[in-house]
Enzyme design. Structure first.
Site, PDB file in Angstrom:
ATOM      1  CB  SER A 251      -0.950   0.005   1.190  1.00 49.24           C
ATOM      2  OG  SER A 251      -0.248  -0.203   2.392  1.00 49.24           O
TER       3      SER A 251
ATOM      4  CG  HIS B 263      -3.928  -1.171  -2.133  1.00 51.13           C
ATOM      5  ND1 HIS B 263      -4.414   0.117  -2.166  1.00 51.13           N
ATOM      6  CD2 HIS B 263      -3.641  -1.441  -0.833  1.00 51.13           C
ATOM      7  CE1 HIS B 263      -4.396   0.613  -0.934  1.00 51.13           C
ATOM      8  NE2 HIS B 263      -3.943  -0.317  -0.107  1.00 51.13           N
TER       9      HIS B 263
ATOM     10  CE  LYS C 155      -7.467  -0.126   1.030  1.00 46.25           C
ATOM     11  NZ  LYS C 155      -7.457   1.114   1.806  1.00 46.25           N
TER      12      LYS C 155
HETATM   13  C1  LIG Z   1      -3.230  -3.474   2.304  1.00 49.74           C
HETATM   14  C2  LIG Z   1      -4.433  -3.114   3.108  1.00 49.74           C
HETATM   15  N1  LIG Z   1      -5.084  -4.068   3.786  1.00 49.74           N
HETATM   16  C3  LIG Z   1      -6.171  -3.800   4.508  1.00 49.74           C
HETATM   17  C4  LIG Z   1      -6.675  -2.521   4.594  1.00 49.74           C
HETATM   18  C5  LIG Z   1      -7.880  -2.260   5.448  1.00 49.74           C
HETATM   19  O1  LIG Z   1      -9.003  -2.114   4.674  1.00 49.74           O
HETATM   20  P1  LIG Z   1     -10.247  -1.260   5.188  1.00 49.74           P
HETATM   21  O2  LIG Z   1      -9.943   0.164   4.907  1.00 49.74           O
HETATM   22  O3  LIG Z   1     -11.388  -1.798   4.400  1.00 49.74           O
HETATM   23  O4  LIG Z   1     -10.378  -1.523   6.647  1.00 49.74           O
HETATM   24  C6  LIG Z   1      -6.063  -1.502   3.887  1.00 49.74           C
HETATM   25  C7  LIG Z   1      -6.614  -0.114   3.897  1.00 49.74           C
HETATM   26  O5  LIG Z   1      -6.357   0.722   4.665  1.00 49.74           O
HETATM   27  C8  LIG Z   1      -4.892  -1.788   3.146  1.00 49.74           C
HETATM   28  O6  LIG Z   1      -4.247  -0.810   2.490  1.00 49.74           O
END
Ligand SMILES: Cc1ncc(COP(=O)(O)O)c(C=O)c1O
Length: 392
Positions: free
Chosen positions: A181, A209, A240
């Protein structure tokens, strides 16, 4: 504030002294390519709204119709009285989209990672994790009594060594972000699947992502590497590219039943409002029947990356719409972000502990909604700010 909380002031002061103190930027408009912030219009280059679905008329309509049909709140946790047919319809649709037997939706991606890892692993097991995995994976690991082994970022020799050292544990779980990310680089999932088969390890990938971004029709990283049936657990988010809210695990029906019984972040929280489920379903339909968003996203990604590179910025090893502009110290990243905001471009600085102390950056994410004029505008402003600060 009570005196007993005075210790917080010291911690906040310390964060401020290190240029690590975070405040929340506030949108005064809907999420889209240009948004209103601090009473002016700025180009948004920091959202995860990859396909531009967050404010799309089709999602608005689906949510409104669901409110009329189902009401607003779900009224209970999923296990007790909060599961409506629409929640199950979404799970079936997601599973079909991901080519898995079934799926289970959590209230957020963070809950999916925490709950799944916590439920699966225990004392006597080992979790093997990339050093740059997302915080929600790290949280999940910390919730278990399993041993942990961290391998260097994307280092398959390091993963192999960790697996070799893990033969005597009861069970092995290898877990990784699919797309990282903060850097936008991609895990070599094909090599990871091979190693996991060789060492009898469970493989879990976080496709937060990758969904809507990689693979056929945006089906994610497993589709990108054509690994259907070889990755045990796919985790993803609906927040996202899908522009909504929620996390999920796509796998087989047995895992779903197990998580319903054992994943604490699923058990102890109220179900999504039905309008969220309806909007998520509409987003999954749209990814498949309006391929232009996916195509625009990649056209924009290529154009913007090339533009930043031509200007002479360090954009790391990104292969996806997440493109970091790496500048070094936290203060430099904050300065660049401020300079860009003055020029009406919003790019968030990303600093320690999200990235290493000397790898602070502003992280850019283009979306399908950006026009060529938007991207040219951003590149011109990056050029100006980069020269002024002596970065390029
Ligand atoms: C790689 C990754 N996993 C999990 C999440 C968590 O997702 P959510 O925003 O739906 O809680 C995110 C987002 O912040 C992320 O970038």
């Amino acid at each position: 504030m009570t005196e007993r909380l005075n210790f917080l002031l010291e911690i906040i002061e310390d964060l401020k002294n290190q240029n690590l103190f975070i405040t929340l930027p506030v949108l005064q408009s809907e999420q889209k390519n240009w948004v209103k912030m601090e009473d002016k219009e700025v180009l948004m280059l920091s959202s995860n709204n990859y396909l531009g679905f967050a404010n799309h008329p089709r999602l608005r309509k689906a949510a409104k119709e669901a409110i009329d049909r189902w009401g607003f709140g779900a009224g209970a946790v999923r296990q007790i009285a909060g599961t409506m047919e629409i929640h199950l319809q979404l799970e079936k649709m997601l599973a079909k989209f991901k080519h898995t037997e079934d799926s289970l939706v959590f209230t957020a991606g963070i809950a999916a990672n925490r709950g799944t890892i916590q439920a699966l692993m225990d004392a006597g097991d080992v979790i093997i994790s990339d050093e740059l995995n997302h915080g929600s994976i790290i949280d999940g690991v910390r919730l278990t009594k399993a041993e942990r082994k961290i391998y260097p970022h994307l280092d398959m020799e390091g993963l192999k060594k960790a697996l070799e050292e893990s033969k005597n544990f009861r069970r092995r779980l290898v877990v990784s972000d699919g797309v990282f990310s903060m850097d936008g680089d991609i895990a070599p999932l094909d090599q990871m699947a091979e190693l996991c088969e060789q060492y009898d390890a469970i493989l879990m990938v976080d496709d937060a992502h990758g969904d809507g971004v990689l693979g056929k029709d945006g089906r994610g990283i497993v589709s990108h590497f054509n690994l259907h049936g070889r990755v045990d657990i796919e985790m993803g988010t609906l927040s996202k590219a899908f522009g909504c809210l929620g996390g999920y695990i796509a796998s087989d029906a047995i895992l779903k039943s197990f998580l319903i019984n054992k994943a604490r972040s699923f058990i102890f929280t109220t179900a999504h409002p039905p309008a969220v489920a309806a909007a998520c379903m509409e987003a999954i339909r749209m990814v498949q029947d309006e391929p232009q968003h996916f195509q625009n996203l990649w056209k924009n990604t290529k154009y913007f990356k090339e533009g930043l590179q031509k200007l002479g910025f360090n954009i790391g090893n990104s292969k996806t719409p997440i493109t970091p502009v790496i500048v070094g110290e936290s203060a430099r990243a904050q300065e660049l972000s401020k300079a860009m905001f003055k020029e009406n471009v919003f790019v968030k600085p990303i600093v320690f502990p999200l990235v290493a102390k000397d790898k602070a950056r502003v992280r850019t994410i283009v979306t399908a909604q950006h026009t060529k004029e938007d991207l040219d505008f951003a590149l011109e402003k990056f050029g100006k700010a980069g020269k002024m600060m002596g970065i390029i």
